[in-house]
Design a protein around this motif. Structure first.
Motif, mmCIF file in Angstrom:
data_model
loop_
_atom_site.group_PDB
_atom_site.id
_atom_site.type_symbol
_atom_site.label_atom_id
_atom_site.label_comp_id
_atom_site.label_asym_id
_atom_site.label_seq_id
_atom_site.Cartn_x
_atom_site.Cartn_y
_atom_site.Cartn_z
ATOM 1 N N MET A 1 42.464 38.137 45.188
ATOM 2 C CA MET A 1 43.671 37.518 45.714
ATOM 3 C C MET A 1 44.114 38.179 47.009
ATOM 4 S SD MET A 1 44.376 35.068 43.648
ATOM 5 C CE MET A 1 46.058 34.728 44.052
ATOM 6 N N ALA A 2 44.031 39.495 47.054
ATOM 7 C CA ALA A 2 44.444 40.228 48.251
ATOM 8 C C ALA A 2 43.545 39.882 49.432
ATOM 9 C CB ALA A 2 44.420 41.728 47.979
ATOM 10 N N THR B 1 40.534 38.195 40.417
ATOM 11 C CA THR B 1 41.126 39.523 40.272
ATOM 12 C C THR B 1 42.178 39.750 41.353
ATOM 13 O OG1 THR B 1 39.526 40.575 41.749
ATOM 14 C CG2 THR B 1 38.910 40.371 39.413
ATOM 15 N N GLU B 2 42.944 40.815 41.213
ATOM 16 C CA GLU B 2 43.926 41.171 42.239
ATOM 17 C C GLU B 2 43.239 41.412 43.577
ATOM 18 O OE1 GLU B 2 46.587 44.276 41.238
ATOM 19 O OE2 GLU B 2 47.223 43.387 39.342
ATOM 20 N N GLY C 1 50.354 35.895 46.461
ATOM 21 C CA GLY C 1 49.733 36.442 45.267
ATOM 22 C C GLY C 1 50.005 35.562 44.058
ATOM 23 N N VAL C 2 49.773 36.127 42.882
ATOM 24 C CA VAL C 2 49.970 35.375 41.640
ATOM 25 C C VAL C 2 51.396 34.819 41.592
ATOM 26 C CG1 VAL C 2 50.056 35.538 39.134
ATOM 27 C CG2 VAL C 2 48.259 36.724 40.393
ATOM 28 N N PRO D 1 45.644 33.011 37.987
ATOM 29 C CA PRO D 1 45.019 32.894 39.313
ATOM 30 C C PRO D 1 43.667 32.184 39.268
ATOM 31 C CG PRO D 1 44.765 35.116 38.493
ATOM 32 C CD PRO D 1 45.639 34.402 37.502
ATOM 33 N N ARG E 1 56.698 36.932 47.602
ATOM 34 C CA ARG E 1 56.058 35.624 47.518
ATOM 35 C C ARG E 1 56.815 34.600 48.370
ATOM 36 N NH1 ARG E 1 53.352 38.881 45.297
ATOM 37 N NH2 ARG E 1 52.414 38.795 43.205
#
Length: 254
Positions: A240-241, A236-237, A161-162, A151, A187
């Motif tokens: 991304m969120a 980081t997650e 997301g990823v 990412p 996705r």
């Protein structure tokens, strides 16, 4: 794998392609069936024009070489697809090619893309109205290196997301379609190992934009990770969120 025109059953490992024109079938090369009123055919014709324009754009923008990718659009229960092995600049309105959701050809006489199982799998499991598949060079390169695209940019949030890499399977097979669906879970795009990309969207423009963004992110990661002695910073997650949530409201509101 570049697609080839099929004139005999099984020449590319599929069922040899259906030929339209039987009873109840419609479109150029087929009789106008009851399911194909003039209004429905007009809608499909307009969608075909947009599909061909999108397919040509993938070549012009360097996302595919020759006929190595494919594009589809859903109109009701009809799936319009690019035909196998036909250069996009040669496609005309008379070349309209369409199947139902089971894969049975109901419009046209040209054999549909050999990657039809992937397209149909997307339409059967999502609310997508368009799918774009390419062999974009940077994305394909990344698919050989990692199990997911690191990412490096928040635009991955636009894809949910990823971005995952689907395990390799022979092109045009149900196995590849199953691998793709697992990678697409949650996705709107993924990479296909040693193969390319696939994205979907509510429109052809959206599906195409997602493909272009995915190729750009792959190029970005390859460029950043090639600098000797340095490692790209990753999101980081949570990053991304947050980006994904903000991107849902991106653009003009009608």
């Amino acid at each position: 794998m570049a697609e080839q025109r099929r004139d005999a059953p099984g020449s590319d490992g599929t069922d040899g392609g259906h030929r339209a024109g039987g009873a109840g079938e419609a479109g150029p090369g087929g009789a106008m069936g009851t399911a194909w009123a003039a209004e429905a055919y007009g809608e499909a014709a307009a969608a075909w024009e947009a599909l061909v324009a999108t397919a040509r754009r993938t070549v012009a923008d360097g996302l595919v070489v020759g006929t190595s990718g494919n594009v589809s659009a859903r109109v009701g229960d009809l799936v319009l697809v690019t035909p196998s092995g036909v250069p996009y600049d040669r496609l005309t309105p008379a070349d309209i090619t369409g199947v139902d959701l089971t894969g049975r050809q109901v419009v046209g006489t040209l054999v549909p893309t050999s990657e039809l199982p992937m397209h149909l799998a997307v339409y059967r499991t999502t609310d997508a109205r368009a799918v774009v598949h390419t062999h974009a060079v940077h994305a394909t390169a990344v698919s050989t290196l990692v199990t997911e695209l690191p990412p490096v940019h928040y635009m991955a949030g636009a894809l949910g997301g990823v971005v995952r890499v689907a395990p390799y399977a022979t092109y045009g097979t149900e196995e590849l379609a199953r691998n793709m669906l697992r990678a697409l879970d949650g996705r709107s795009g993924c990479l296909l190992r040693n193969h390319g990309t696939i994205t979907h969207g509510a429109t052809l423009d959206q599906a195409y934009d997602r493909t272009a963004q995915l190729e750009w992110m792959c190029r970005l990661w390859l460029t950043a990770s090639s600098v000797p002695g340095l490692t790209p910073s990753l999101l980081t997650e949570a990053h991304m969120a947050e980006a994904g949530a903000r991107l849902k409201g991106y653009g003009q509101r009608r």
